[in-house]
Write an enzyme that holds these catalytic residues in place. Structure first.
Site, PDB file in Angstrom:
ATOM      1  N   CYS A   1      48.456  21.898  31.225  1.00 53.60           N
ATOM      2  CA  CYS A   1      48.280  20.846  32.228  1.00 53.60           C
ATOM      3  C   CYS A   1      46.820  20.435  32.284  1.00 53.60           C
ATOM      4  CB  CYS A   1      48.740  21.399  33.585  1.00 53.60           C
ATOM      5  SG  CYS A   1      48.540  20.298  34.997  1.00 53.60           S
TER       6      CYS A   1
ATOM      7  N   HIS B   1      43.585  24.706  40.369  1.00 54.74           N
ATOM      8  CA  HIS B   1      43.761  24.927  38.937  1.00 54.74           C
ATOM      9  C   HIS B   1      45.188  25.382  38.640  1.00 54.74           C
ATOM     10  CE1 HIS B   1      39.196  25.348  38.700  1.00 54.74           C
ATOM     11  NE2 HIS B   1      39.525  24.278  37.997  1.00 54.74           N
ATOM     12  N   CYS B   2      45.772  24.779  37.630  1.00 55.60           N
ATOM     13  CA  CYS B   2      47.178  25.035  37.295  1.00 55.60           C
ATOM     14  C   CYS B   2      47.311  26.303  36.456  1.00 55.60           C
ATOM     15  CB  CYS B   2      47.766  23.851  36.542  1.00 55.60           C
ATOM     16  SG  CYS B   2      49.518  24.051  36.150  1.00 55.60           S
TER      17      CYS B   2
ATOM     18  N   GLU C   1      38.881  16.410  37.908  1.00 54.12           N
ATOM     19  CA  GLU C   1      38.049  16.636  39.080  1.00 54.12           C
ATOM     20  C   GLU C   1      38.506  15.811  40.278  1.00 54.12           C
ATOM     21  OE1 GLU C   1      36.271  19.079  39.104  1.00 54.12           O
ATOM     22  OE2 GLU C   1      35.830  19.497  37.008  1.00 54.12           O
TER      23      GLU C   1
END
Length: 406
Positions: free
Chosen positions: A314, A308-309, A299
């Site tokens: 990850c 967001h990956c 966060e």
């Protein structure tokens, strides 16, 4: 499961054989065939080509490629390990989507490569006047004072290592009553919940002037509005603040005998904050500490503008549920690591050493004088059993960065 089966009735060709009786061998073969048909759609692997990952990491802009070349040969070798993700012995792994309830299938987001991160006009980086991460604990965090103090201090020190180069400080703890937030009893799970919007306003009023961001953490469940069942957390990235709950990281949260379920006759009214006095909080275990560290760093990572990956496994992957969150690793993929590094400016090897030191160091956080003065035990051991795989991974990273055994 019913929805999965409803679209797969029958075997190849669209209908079952018309024979009324099957031999045991035929039945077995049909079952195996059905399982094989179910398997590919129940779990998917997201695999990008090496060329795509190369562009995501370095960029197609020459100035950003030139910036990348400032990394040492060893640092570049580590980052480019991501091009071989999924291969035997690789440091980095591919993303696996286990069901349609996972984050990526249910949230259509544009992947953020390094160039789109770097050129984002809304992203924020620390500066000389705003270089401190503040952590605000809200409500109870354990059964005893020393347990609470050490747990929160473990979290602070982990964040200090994870965001090497920034200062991480604890705000004085506050009770639920001090926030004056609205709360309710969840009609399904029958546990107490507090309203995120009220908590964000409270944090905004307390945010220090030198803060890069302020995050509130609590062991009480959260909800963002009446129509929602719950939320793990909520943030205002433009204002650099967020609030997150660890309540659902209790291994027993979803069981019928969860200790946080209130009796049916307990129906508190707004303002009856005494209901939080002695309210159940999860026991501090190794898995809870691991999940808490993972959530906090994920966060706070958003506060830098890291989305967001969707490249590799990850810590910045989104998650819809605990099982998916548990599949995420503790650290960044190469693309997201570069995003954070360019924002903070740390030495990659020094950051990994700081994380490894946190996992392996278990010295008391209080002096003997402090312990005797408070009549509390001198030391509680840090429960890092769940961090074992991460420790091994960090050692492998340092082997590359320091040319050890290479």
């Amino acid at each position: 499961m019913a929805s999965l089966l409803s679209s797969r009735q029958g075997c190849p060709g669209g209908s079952w054989p018309q024979s009324k009786a099957f031999s045991p061998v035929t039945v077995l073969l049909l079952l195996l065939l059905l399982l094989l048909r179910l398997q590919p759609e129940s779990m998917k692997v997201i695999q990008h080509s090496a060329e795509t990952l190369h562009t995501a990491l370095l960029s197609d802009r020459q100035d950003l490629v030139k910036l990348y070349r400032k990394y040492t040969e060893q640092e570049q070798r580590l980052l480019e390990e991501g091009f071989h993700a999924g291969q035997p012995g690789s440091l980095f792994q591919l993303i696996t989507v286990h069901s349609d309830s996972d984050w990526i299938p249910s949230h259509r987001e544009e992947p953020q490569d390094f160039k789109s991160f770097y050129t984002d006009p809304y992203r924020k980086s620390p500066d000389a006047g705003h270089n401190t991460v503040y952590i605000q604990t809200i409500g109870p965090f354990g059964e005893t004072g020393v347990q609470t103090d050490q747990y929160v201090e473990w979290l602070r020190k982990y964040c200090q290592a994870f965001f090497t180069g920034l200062s991480v400080r604890l705000m004085p703890p506050v009770t639920i009553a001090e926030t004056q937030c609205c709360f309710r009893v969840n009609s399904d799970s029958h546990n107490l919940q507090i309203l995120t919007g009220d908590l964000l306003r409270f944090l905004g009023d307390r945010k220090p002037k030198d803060a890069f961001c302020i995050v509130g953490i609590t062991m009480i469940d959260l909800y963002p509005k009446d129509s929602w069942n719950f939320v793990f957390g909520q943030a205002s990235l433009s204002q650099g603040m967020g609030v997150f709950s660890f309540a659902r990281y209790d291994d027993n949260f979803y069981s019928r005998n969860y200790a946080g379920r209130l009796k049916a006759h307990v129906k508190p009214k707004q303002g009856d904050y005494f209901v939080f006095d002695g309210y159940y909080t999860p026991p501090i275990s190794s898995s809870l500490l691991l999940r808490s560290c993972k959530t906090m760093t994920h966060e706070i990572g958003h506060m830098f503008g890291i989305r967001h990956c969707q490249w590799l496994n990850c810590v910045m992957q989104g998650s819809n549920h605990l099982e998916e969150s548990d599949r995420r690793p503790l650290d960044f993929c190469p693309v997201c690591l570069r995003k954070l590094q360019v924002s903070v400016g740390f030495n990659i090897a020094q950051r990994y050493k700081a994380l490894l030191h946190w996992m392996e160091d278990d010295k008391p956080t209080a002096t003997p004088h402090e312990a005797s003065a408070s009549l509390r035990p001198l030391h509680l051991p840090k429960p890092t059993e769940a961090f074992h795989d991460s420790k091994l991974w960090l050692h492998r990273c340092l082997d590359i960065l320091e040319n050890r055994g290479v």
